[in-house]
Every structure is written in structure tokens, then in C-alpha cells.
Scaffold this motif. Sequence first.
Motif, PDB file in Angstrom:
ATOM      1  N   ASP A 102      50.356  45.775 111.099  1.00  0.00           N
ATOM      2  CA  ASP A 102      50.659  47.120 109.956  1.00  0.00           C
ATOM      3  C   ASP A 102      51.541  46.511 108.228  1.00  0.00           C
ATOM      4  OD1 ASP A 102      53.096  45.371 110.871  1.00  0.00           O
ATOM      5  OD2 ASP A 102      54.656  47.835 110.843  1.00  0.00           O
ATOM      6  N   GLY A 103      50.373  45.503 107.685  1.00  0.00           N
ATOM      7  CA  GLY A 103      50.328  44.944 106.682  1.00  0.00           C
ATOM      8  C   GLY A 103      51.595  43.867 106.404  1.00  0.00           C
ATOM      9  N   PRO A 104      51.615  43.042 105.156  1.00  0.00           N
ATOM     10  CA  PRO A 104      52.399  42.214 104.759  1.00  0.00           C
ATOM     11  C   PRO A 104      54.149  42.463 105.407  1.00  0.00           C
ATOM     12  CG  PRO A 104      51.688  42.996 103.166  1.00  0.00           C
ATOM     13  CD  PRO A 104      50.939  43.580 104.238  1.00  0.00           C
ATOM     14  N   GLN A 105      54.938  41.722 105.708  1.00  0.00           N
ATOM     15  CA  GLN A 105      56.326  41.934 105.631  1.00  0.00           C
ATOM     16  C   GLN A 105      57.628  41.362 105.908  1.00  0.00           C
ATOM     17  OE1 GLN A 105      56.753  44.901 107.601  1.00  0.00           O
ATOM     18  NE2 GLN A 105      54.936  45.037 107.538  1.00  0.00           N
ATOM     19  N   LEU A 106      58.579  40.942 105.526  1.00  0.00           N
ATOM     20  CA  LEU A 106      59.830  39.992 104.616  1.00  0.00           C
ATOM     21  C   LEU A 106      60.376  40.496 105.712  1.00  0.00           C
ATOM     22  CD1 LEU A 106      60.518  37.751 103.645  1.00  0.00           C
ATOM     23  CD2 LEU A 106      61.749  40.241 101.553  1.00  0.00           C
ATOM     24  N   LEU A 107      60.943  39.863 106.671  1.00  0.00           N
ATOM     25  CA  LEU A 107      62.087  38.809 107.011  1.00  0.00           C
ATOM     26  C   LEU A 107      62.987  39.075 106.598  1.00  0.00           C
ATOM     27  CD1 LEU A 107      63.347  39.479 110.743  1.00  0.00           C
ATOM     28  CD2 LEU A 107      62.137  37.196 110.760  1.00  0.00           C
ATOM     29  N   ARG A 108      64.386  39.633 106.789  1.00  0.00           N
ATOM     30  CA  ARG A 108      65.667  39.125 105.585  1.00  0.00           C
ATOM     31  C   ARG A 108      66.716  39.255 106.050  1.00  0.00           C
ATOM     32  NH1 ARG A 108      64.039  43.865 104.657  1.00  0.00           N
ATOM     33  NH2 ARG A 108      65.948  45.429 104.284  1.00  0.00           N
ATOM     34  N   ALA A 109      67.839  38.287 105.896  1.00  0.00           N
ATOM     35  CA  ALA A 109      69.376  38.659 107.310  1.00  0.00           C
ATOM     36  C   ALA A 109      69.749  39.647 106.250  1.00  0.00           C
ATOM     37  CB  ALA A 109      69.592  37.667 106.056  1.00  0.00           C
ATOM     38  N   GLY A 110      70.229  40.143 107.376  1.00  0.00           N
ATOM     39  CA  GLY A 110      71.135  41.582 107.034  1.00  0.00           C
ATOM     40  C   GLY A 110      72.318  41.585 107.855  1.00  0.00           C
ATOM     41  N   ASP A 111      72.830  43.323 108.416  1.00  0.00           N
ATOM     42  CA  ASP A 111      73.231  43.320 109.707  1.00  0.00           C
ATOM     43  C   ASP A 111      73.331  44.744 110.346  1.00  0.00           C
ATOM     44  OD1 ASP A 111      74.179  45.500 107.383  1.00  0.00           O
ATOM     45  OD2 ASP A 111      76.613  44.396 107.242  1.00  0.00           O
ATOM     46  N   GLY A 112      74.146  45.010 110.840  1.00  0.00           N
ATOM     47  CA  GLY A 112      73.650  45.931 111.628  1.00  0.00           C
ATOM     48  C   GLY A 112      73.440  47.517 110.614  1.00  0.00           C
ATOM     49  N   GLU A 113      74.712  47.807 109.721  1.00  0.00           N
ATOM     50  CA  GLU A 113      73.777  48.646 108.992  1.00  0.00           C
ATOM     51  C   GLU A 113      72.242  48.706 108.407  1.00  0.00           C
ATOM     52  OE1 GLU A 113      76.224  50.829 104.906  1.00  0.00           O
ATOM     53  OE2 GLU A 113      77.273  49.624 106.773  1.00  0.00           O
ATOM     54  N   ALA A 114      72.592  47.087 108.086  1.00  0.00           N
ATOM     55  CA  ALA A 114      70.940  47.345 107.523  1.00  0.00           C
ATOM     56  C   ALA A 114      69.906  48.154 108.247  1.00  0.00           C
ATOM     57  CB  ALA A 114      71.012  45.754 106.543  1.00  0.00           C
ATOM     58  N   THR A 115      70.092  47.926 109.212  1.00  0.00           N
ATOM     59  CA  THR A 115      68.463  47.554 110.868  1.00  0.00           C
ATOM     60  C   THR A 115      68.272  49.275 110.384  1.00  0.00           C
ATOM     61  OG1 THR A 115      70.243  48.360 112.346  1.00  0.00           O
ATOM     62  CG2 THR A 115      69.887  45.998 111.754  1.00  0.00           C
ATOM     63  N   GLY A 116      69.161  50.581 110.348  1.00  0.00           N
ATOM     64  CA  GLY A 116      69.307  51.612 109.942  1.00  0.00           C
ATOM     65  C   GLY A 116      69.481  52.276 111.039  1.00  0.00           C
TER      66      GLY A 116
END
Length: 138
Positions: A102-116
Motif C-alpha cells: 500500500d505504498g511507503p510507510q513510516l513507523l513512529r513512536a506514539g501512545d494508545g491515543e495516537a493509534t486511533g
Amino acid sequence: MKKALLALIATMLISGCSNSNTTASNAPASDTATEQNQPHQVTDQWVGRWTGVEGLFLEISKDDFAGPGHYLLHMRYGLDADQIGTFEGQATAEGIRFNRGDGPQLLRAGDGEATGMKWLLEKEDCLVVATGEGYCRD
């Protein structure tokens, strides 16, 4: 008078170049090395298994063959049969960049809220690809 002015300008130019070289050579080499190494030092801590919702997962391992800052991302990122695979990733200042179907992606740090995702809302240690796609550790 013109010769004196030209001599003064030449002296200023020479001293200006000399000062900039001195300043640059006085800069600690470790700062440059730290900036270059920092992305993979952070992302090296992400190695291991991360859990998403409904059986989704992310397993990050170092790609020793490719060298420091390179990773293999084995993931089930959707419920469809073809939404599983292993992808090569590379550390950047923002996270780990990788490409998949599905294309280029970026895996980044976050929290549960950032996952949506409401099921991960209370989690604090997560990795996020996009809103609606995240993986967390307990």
C-alpha cells in the motif's frame, strides 16, 4: 588610500575564513557521530513483538546483513489474507521508513491515543503507522 582599503578588506577576508575554519574544527566530532547514530539507537529499542487488535501484530528484528539502522518488519497489518508480510525498514530521525503493497510507510513512536483505536487507548508504549494502525506493548 585605495591600497590601504584593499589591504584591509583582504585582511578581513582572510581572518574571516580563518575564524570559520577554527570554529568548525573546534566542534566536537562526537556531536556529529551522535546525530548520525541516534535514529537507530532509538529504533533498536523497538526490536521485538508488538500487538495490535484482532490478531494484528508487528515483529521487528535487526537486519544484521544490511547493517546498523536496518530492520525486518514482519507484520499482519490487516484482516485480509494478503495483508501480512516481511518488509525491509531503515531508521530515520522520525522512525522506521519501509515500503509495502500500500505504498511507503513510516513507523513512529506514539501512545494508545495516537493509534486511533479505542482498544489501545490506555496503552502508553506504541508504534503507529497511521491512524487506525498501531501496535503496543504492555
